[in-house]
Each structure stands twice: as C-alpha cells, then as structure tokens.
Scaffold this motif. Sequence first.
Motif, PDB file in Angstrom:
ATOM      1  N   GLN A 185       0.835  -1.207   0.000  1.00  0.00           N
ATOM      2  CA  GLN A 185       0.000   0.000   0.000  1.00  0.00           C
ATOM      3  C   GLN A 185       0.873   1.262   0.000  1.00  0.00           C
ATOM      4  O   GLN A 185       0.598   2.217  -0.722  1.00  0.00           O
ATOM      5  N   GLN A 186       1.936   1.249   0.785  1.00  0.00           N
ATOM      6  CA  GLN A 186       2.853   2.386   0.821  1.00  0.00           C
ATOM      7  C   GLN A 186       3.562   2.560  -0.524  1.00  0.00           C
ATOM      8  O   GLN A 186       3.771   3.684  -0.969  1.00  0.00           O
ATOM      9  N   GLN A 187       3.931   1.445  -1.170  1.00  0.00           N
ATOM     10  CA  GLN A 187       4.590   1.523  -2.469  1.00  0.00           C
ATOM     11  C   GLN A 187       3.679   2.164  -3.501  1.00  0.00           C
ATOM     12  O   GLN A 187       4.121   2.985  -4.307  1.00  0.00           O
ATOM     13  N   LYS A 188       2.415   1.810  -3.472  1.00  0.00           N
ATOM     14  CA  LYS A 188       1.447   2.398  -4.403  1.00  0.00           C
ATOM     15  C   LYS A 188       1.315   3.894  -4.153  1.00  0.00           C
ATOM     16  O   LYS A 188       1.333   4.705  -5.087  1.00  0.00           O
ATOM     17  N   ALA A 189       1.212   4.292  -2.885  1.00  0.00           N
ATOM     18  CA  ALA A 189       1.107   5.709  -2.532  1.00  0.00           C
ATOM     19  C   ALA A 189       2.397   6.450  -2.890  1.00  0.00           C
ATOM     20  O   ALA A 189       2.351   7.598  -3.353  1.00  0.00           O
ATOM     21  N   LEU A 190       3.524   5.795  -2.703  1.00  0.00           N
ATOM     22  CA  LEU A 190       4.815   6.403  -3.042  1.00  0.00           C
ATOM     23  C   LEU A 190       4.927   6.650  -4.544  1.00  0.00           C
ATOM     24  O   LEU A 190       5.398   7.708  -4.977  1.00  0.00           O
ATOM     25  N   ARG A 191       4.485   5.696  -5.366  1.00  0.00           N
ATOM     26  CA  ARG A 191       4.499   5.896  -6.818  1.00  0.00           C
ATOM     27  C   ARG A 191       3.618   7.075  -7.214  1.00  0.00           C
ATOM     28  O   ARG A 191       3.987   7.885  -8.063  1.00  0.00           O
ATOM     29  N   ALA A 192       2.451   7.199  -6.569  1.00  0.00           N
ATOM     30  CA  ALA A 192       1.560   8.331  -6.857  1.00  0.00           C
ATOM     31  C   ALA A 192       2.212   9.645  -6.439  1.00  0.00           C
ATOM     32  O   ALA A 192       2.120  10.649  -7.152  1.00  0.00           O
ATOM     33  N   ALA A 193       2.888   9.645  -5.296  1.00  0.00           N
ATOM     34  CA  ALA A 193       3.574  10.854  -4.830  1.00  0.00           C
ATOM     35  C   ALA A 193       4.711  11.219  -5.784  1.00  0.00           C
ATOM     36  O   ALA A 193       4.929  12.401  -6.075  1.00  0.00           O
ATOM     37  N   ALA A 194       5.435  10.212  -6.274  1.00  0.00           N
ATOM     38  CA  ALA A 194       6.528  10.471  -7.225  1.00  0.00           C
ATOM     39  C   ALA A 194       5.964  11.065  -8.511  1.00  0.00           C
ATOM     40  O   ALA A 194       6.513  12.045  -9.038  1.00  0.00           O
ATOM     41  N   ASP A 195       4.874  10.516  -9.013  1.00  0.00           N
ATOM     42  CA  ASP A 195       4.242  11.070 -10.223  1.00  0.00           C
ATOM     43  C   ASP A 195       3.820  12.514 -10.000  1.00  0.00           C
ATOM     44  O   ASP A 195       3.976  13.365 -10.879  1.00  0.00           O
ATOM     45  N   SER A 196       3.297  12.801  -8.823  1.00  0.00           N
ATOM     46  CA  SER A 196       2.894  14.171  -8.491  1.00  0.00           C
ATOM     47  C   SER A 196       4.103  15.102  -8.485  1.00  0.00           C
ATOM     48  O   SER A 196       4.022  16.240  -8.970  1.00  0.00           O
ATOM     49  N   LEU A 197       5.224  14.625  -7.959  1.00  0.00           N
ATOM     50  CA  LEU A 197       6.451  15.421  -7.953  1.00  0.00           C
ATOM     51  C   LEU A 197       6.907  15.711  -9.370  1.00  0.00           C
ATOM     52  O   LEU A 197       7.254  16.851  -9.704  1.00  0.00           O
ATOM     53  N   TYR A 198       6.901  14.696 -10.234  1.00  0.00           N
ATOM     54  CA  TYR A 198       7.331  14.900 -11.617  1.00  0.00           C
ATOM     55  C   TYR A 198       6.449  15.947 -12.290  1.00  0.00           C
ATOM     56  O   TYR A 198       6.935  16.821 -13.010  1.00  0.00           O
ATOM     57  N   LYS A 199       5.161  15.876 -12.043  1.00  0.00           N
ATOM     58  CA  LYS A 199       4.223  16.841 -12.623  1.00  0.00           C
ATOM     59  C   LYS A 199       4.454  18.241 -12.050  1.00  0.00           C
ATOM     60  O   LYS A 199       4.289  19.233 -12.757  1.00  0.00           O
ATOM     61  N   ALA A 200       4.841  18.320 -10.779  1.00  0.00           N
ATOM     62  CA  ALA A 200       5.109  19.622 -10.161  1.00  0.00           C
ATOM     63  C   ALA A 200       6.249  20.334 -10.883  1.00  0.00           C
ATOM     64  O   ALA A 200       6.193  21.549 -11.093  1.00  0.00           O
ATOM     65  N   PHE A 201       7.273  19.583 -11.297  1.00  0.00           N
ATOM     66  CA  PHE A 201       8.364  20.190 -12.062  1.00  0.00           C
ATOM     67  C   PHE A 201       7.858  20.775 -13.371  1.00  0.00           C
ATOM     68  O   PHE A 201       8.323  21.812 -13.826  1.00  0.00           O
ATOM     69  N   LEU A 202       6.900  20.109 -13.975  1.00  0.00           N
ATOM     70  CA  LEU A 202       6.364  20.575 -15.254  1.00  0.00           C
ATOM     71  C   LEU A 202       5.560  21.867 -15.125  1.00  0.00           C
ATOM     72  O   LEU A 202       5.332  22.547 -16.125  1.00  0.00           O
ATOM     73  N   THR A 203       5.154  22.222 -13.918  1.00  0.00           N
ATOM     74  CA  THR A 203       4.391  23.458 -13.725  1.00  0.00           C
ATOM     75  C   THR A 203       5.289  24.681 -13.673  1.00  0.00           C
ATOM     76  O   THR A 203       4.795  25.809 -13.735  1.00  0.00           O
ATOM     77  N   MET A 204       6.586  24.479 -13.548  1.00  0.00           N
ATOM     78  CA  MET A 204       7.525  25.589 -13.454  1.00  0.00           C
ATOM     79  C   MET A 204       7.818  26.135 -14.850  1.00  0.00           C
ATOM     80  O   MET A 204       8.097  25.372 -15.767  1.00  0.00           O
ATOM     81  N   ASP A 205       7.731  27.455 -15.008  1.00  0.00           N
ATOM     82  CA  ASP A 205       7.937  28.082 -16.307  1.00  0.00           C
ATOM     83  C   ASP A 205       9.332  28.653 -16.504  1.00  0.00           C
ATOM     84  O   ASP A 205       9.791  28.819 -17.624  1.00  0.00           O
ATOM     85  N   LYS A 206      10.000  28.989 -15.410  1.00  0.00           N
ATOM     86  CA  LYS A 206      11.280  29.686 -15.508  1.00  0.00           C
ATOM     87  C   LYS A 206      12.309  29.026 -14.591  1.00  0.00           C
ATOM     88  O   LYS A 206      11.950  28.452 -13.561  1.00  0.00           O
ATOM     89  N   PRO A 207      13.589  29.147 -14.951  1.00  0.00           N
ATOM     90  CA  PRO A 207      14.630  28.567 -14.094  1.00  0.00           C
ATOM     91  C   PRO A 207      14.556  29.049 -12.647  1.00  0.00           C
ATOM     92  O   PRO A 207      14.793  28.268 -11.725  1.00  0.00           O
ATOM     93  N   GLY A 208      14.214  30.307 -12.442  1.00  0.00           N
ATOM     94  CA  GLY A 208      14.115  30.825 -11.080  1.00  0.00           C
ATOM     95  C   GLY A 208      13.044  30.119 -10.259  1.00  0.00           C
ATOM     96  O   GLY A 208      13.196  29.919  -9.054  1.00  0.00           O
ATOM     97  N   GLU A 209      11.959  29.722 -10.930  1.00  0.00           N
ATOM     98  CA  GLU A 209      10.892  28.991 -10.237  1.00  0.00           C
ATOM     99  C   GLU A 209      11.363  27.591  -9.839  1.00  0.00           C
ATOM    100  O   GLU A 209      11.087  27.126  -8.729  1.00  0.00           O
ATOM    101  N   VAL A 210      12.099  26.951 -10.738  1.00  0.00           N
ATOM    102  CA  VAL A 210      12.642  25.629 -10.427  1.00  0.00           C
ATOM    103  C   VAL A 210      13.630  25.747  -9.276  1.00  0.00           C
ATOM    104  O   VAL A 210      13.643  24.914  -8.363  1.00  0.00           O
ATOM    105  N   ARG A 211      14.450  26.791  -9.308  1.00  0.00           N
ATOM    106  CA  ARG A 211      15.413  27.032  -8.228  1.00  0.00           C
ATOM    107  C   ARG A 211      14.700  27.161  -6.893  1.00  0.00           C
ATOM    108  O   ARG A 211      15.079  26.526  -5.912  1.00  0.00           O
ATOM    109  N   GLN A 212      13.639  27.979  -6.841  1.00  0.00           N
ATOM    110  CA  GLN A 212      12.872  28.149  -5.597  1.00  0.00           C
ATOM    111  C   GLN A 212      12.326  26.813  -5.103  1.00  0.00           C
ATOM    112  O   GLN A 212      12.394  26.496  -3.914  1.00  0.00           O
ATOM    113  N   PHE A 213      11.770  26.043  -6.029  1.00  0.00           N
ATOM    114  CA  PHE A 213      11.195  24.750  -5.681  1.00  0.00           C
ATOM    115  C   PHE A 213      12.259  23.814  -5.121  1.00  0.00           C
ATOM    116  O   PHE A 213      12.071  23.187  -4.073  1.00  0.00           O
ATOM    117  N   LEU A 214      13.408  23.742  -5.807  1.00  0.00           N
ATOM    118  CA  LEU A 214      14.481  22.866  -5.343  1.00  0.00           C
ATOM    119  C   LEU A 214      15.045  23.308  -3.996  1.00  0.00           C
ATOM    120  O   LEU A 214      15.387  22.468  -3.163  1.00  0.00           O
TER     121      LEU A 214
END
Length: 117
Positions: free
Chosen positions: A7-36
């Motif tokens: 169950q945790q592995q399934k939730a972890l995969r969903a969380a990882a997918d959400s993280l990958y998508k969060a990177f895609l929401t960043m438009d500028k290098p400065g935004e990625v920098r803030q996030f990181l």
Amino acid sequence: MKQHSEQQQKALRAAADSLYKAFLTMDKPGEVRQFLLDLCTPSELEAIVDRWWTASLLKEGRSYRDISEITGVSVTTIGRVARYLNMGEGGYRLALRREKAGSEQIEKEQAEQAEQT
C-alpha cells in the motif's frame, strides 16, 4: 532504501508522479530554483548540481581527472554519472540535448534581434 508495504509503495508511486508533474508546472529557471531550495537540503541540492555539472562535462568529452579537478567531485561519483549517462534511463541525455537545443534557439533569436536593430 526504506522498506514499504504494498500500500505504501502504491502511494509512493503516486507521490513520485505528483512530484514529476510539479516540475512541469515551473515556467522559468528561477521557479525551479525556488522549488528545489524548498525541496532539498543544501547538501542534497549541491549533490544534484554536482552530478548535472559532471554530466555536462562528460558530454563535452572531458576526462575524469579534469572533471574532478574542475568540480571537486570524486572519481567514484564521476564514474557513477558516466554509467547513468551511458546506460541509464536516458534522462541525462535527453536533458542535455534539450538544454543545448534551447541555448542554440536563444542564441539564434538574439542574433536575429541584433540584425533588426
């Protein structure tokens, strides 16, 4: 790595997918920098930057010794990055290729703007 229940592995995969998508929401290098900066500790971010820098130097054809002298990264880490650059999932190669293409496009646009003025 931590041991997770199914169950945790399934939730972890969903969380990882959400993280990958969060990177895609960043438009500028400065935004990625803030996030990181919010996401990673200073040491984690330094390790990520070291690996990226190492990958770009390997792509340029630099020797392990040169890379170690330039970056301060250990030869072991350089070897690990080289292994993933050549036999990994292709992420380094894709990002390096796209970064180069983006830089070339920016240079082309700047040259065109300079010709117009």
